[in-house]
Enzyme design. Structure first.
Site, PDB file in Angstrom:
ATOM      1  N   SER A  10       0.803  -1.130   0.004  1.00 31.62           N
ATOM      2  CA  SER A  10       0.044  -0.036  -0.039  1.00 31.62           C
ATOM      3  C   SER A  10       1.046   1.076   0.007  1.00 31.62           C
ATOM      4  CB  SER A  10      -1.107  -0.084   1.159  1.00 31.62           C
ATOM      5  OG  SER A  10      -0.334   0.137   2.287  1.00 31.62           O
ATOM      6  N   LEU A  37      19.026  -5.461   5.696  1.00 29.77           N
ATOM      7  CA  LEU A  37      19.957  -5.543   4.575  1.00 29.77           C
ATOM      8  C   LEU A  37      21.420  -5.251   5.447  1.00 29.77           C
ATOM      9  CD1 LEU A  37      18.144  -2.856   2.633  1.00 29.77           C
ATOM     10  CD2 LEU A  37      18.841  -5.169   1.708  1.00 29.77           C
ATOM     11  N   HIS A  56       8.426   3.498   9.057  1.00 29.31           N
ATOM     12  CA  HIS A  56       8.238   2.614  10.064  1.00 29.31           C
ATOM     13  C   HIS A  56       6.856   3.036  10.935  1.00 29.31           C
ATOM     14  CE1 HIS A  56       9.038  -0.260  13.594  1.00 29.31           C
ATOM     15  NE2 HIS A  56       8.878   0.759  14.415  1.00 29.31           N
ATOM     16  N   GLU A 102       0.844   7.106   6.796  1.00 26.06           N
ATOM     17  CA  GLU A 102       1.792   6.590   6.172  1.00 26.06           C
ATOM     18  C   GLU A 102       1.996   6.849   4.811  1.00 26.06           C
ATOM     19  OE1 GLU A 102       3.495   2.459   6.777  1.00 26.06           O
ATOM     20  OE2 GLU A 102       2.287   2.479   8.651  1.00 26.06           O
TER      21      GLU A 102
END
Ligand code: GRF
Length: 206
Positions: free
Chosen positions: A14, A98, A114, A179
């Site tokens: 999304s 990563l 986040h 977000e």
């Protein structure tokens, strides 16, 4: 040349969709999403990318060493013109940590979102952490990526009140709406060249 963006995803997509819409509407100017890479086959994010005409690839993380997986991701990014030192990499629900080597390649050019007001509630299930801690305000954070998880210089944050009776799910849904505004805004600022990292602070230039 427009800024070339590569988006790494694992699931729902999304936030990817919000960014693609912002590019399409011209809210993020001089930028294009050049490639979407998922480490899971079947991620809805892949369909969203393809619906928008964006090249989308699965590079499975299962069965590959971390360095082997990252080598393939890097190759894909480069082939799509998302080059270290030039492009922008966005982590949008990417469920992999990563390596410091990969992070170093895109230092200051890789962002994550986040679902909490960092440095509170890093890691998994941030919304559930916020509910069980009993905070009255949570929110979301977009930050540059450093090797330590959810710890990099903060670009933008948005507070979201926790309501009486909220569950992790109801809070997550309310945060997610924010977000979808916040991540495109951070990318817009980056594309406009308005972000400068000074120590661990991010200055937003007017
Ligand atoms: C979002 O809540 C984001 O903050 C977190 O993972 C979730 C991804 O959702 N990092 P989506 O795949 O963008 O819908």
């Amino acid at each position: 040349m427009p800024l070339r963006i590569g988006v790494l995803v694992s699931g729902r997509g999304s936030n990817l969709e919000a960014i693609l819409k912002a590019v399409k509407k011209g809210r993020i100017r001089d930028a294009e999403v050049s490639v979407v890479i998922s480490n899971f086959d079947g991620a809805r994010a892949l369909d969203i990318a393809r619906e928008h005409g964006i090249s989308a690839f699965v590079i499975p993380s299962k069965g590959l060493s971390r360095s082997g997986h990252e080598r393939l991701v890097l190759e894909r990014l480069k082939e799509s013109g998302v080059l270290p030192g030039e492009g922008l990499v966005l982590l949008a629900g990417y469920m992999r940590v990563l390596s410091p080597e990969f992070v170093a390649l895109f230092r200051g050019r890789m962002m994550n979102i986040h679902p909490a007001l960092l440095p509170s509630f890093p890691g998994l299930e941030a919304q559930a952490q916020a509910i069980s801690y009993g905070v009255k305000v949570s929110g979301c954070t977009v930050h540059f990526v450093v090797p330590e998880v959810d710890s990099g210089p903060i670009i933008v944050q948005k507070a979201v009140p926790v309501r009486e009776g909220d569950t992790a799910d109801s809070l997550a849904a309310r945060i997610l709406k924010e977000e979808h505004r916040l991540y495109p805004r951070a990318v817009e600022l980056f594309a406009e060249g308005r972000l400068r990292i000074v120590d661990r602070r991010v200055q937003v230039l007017q």
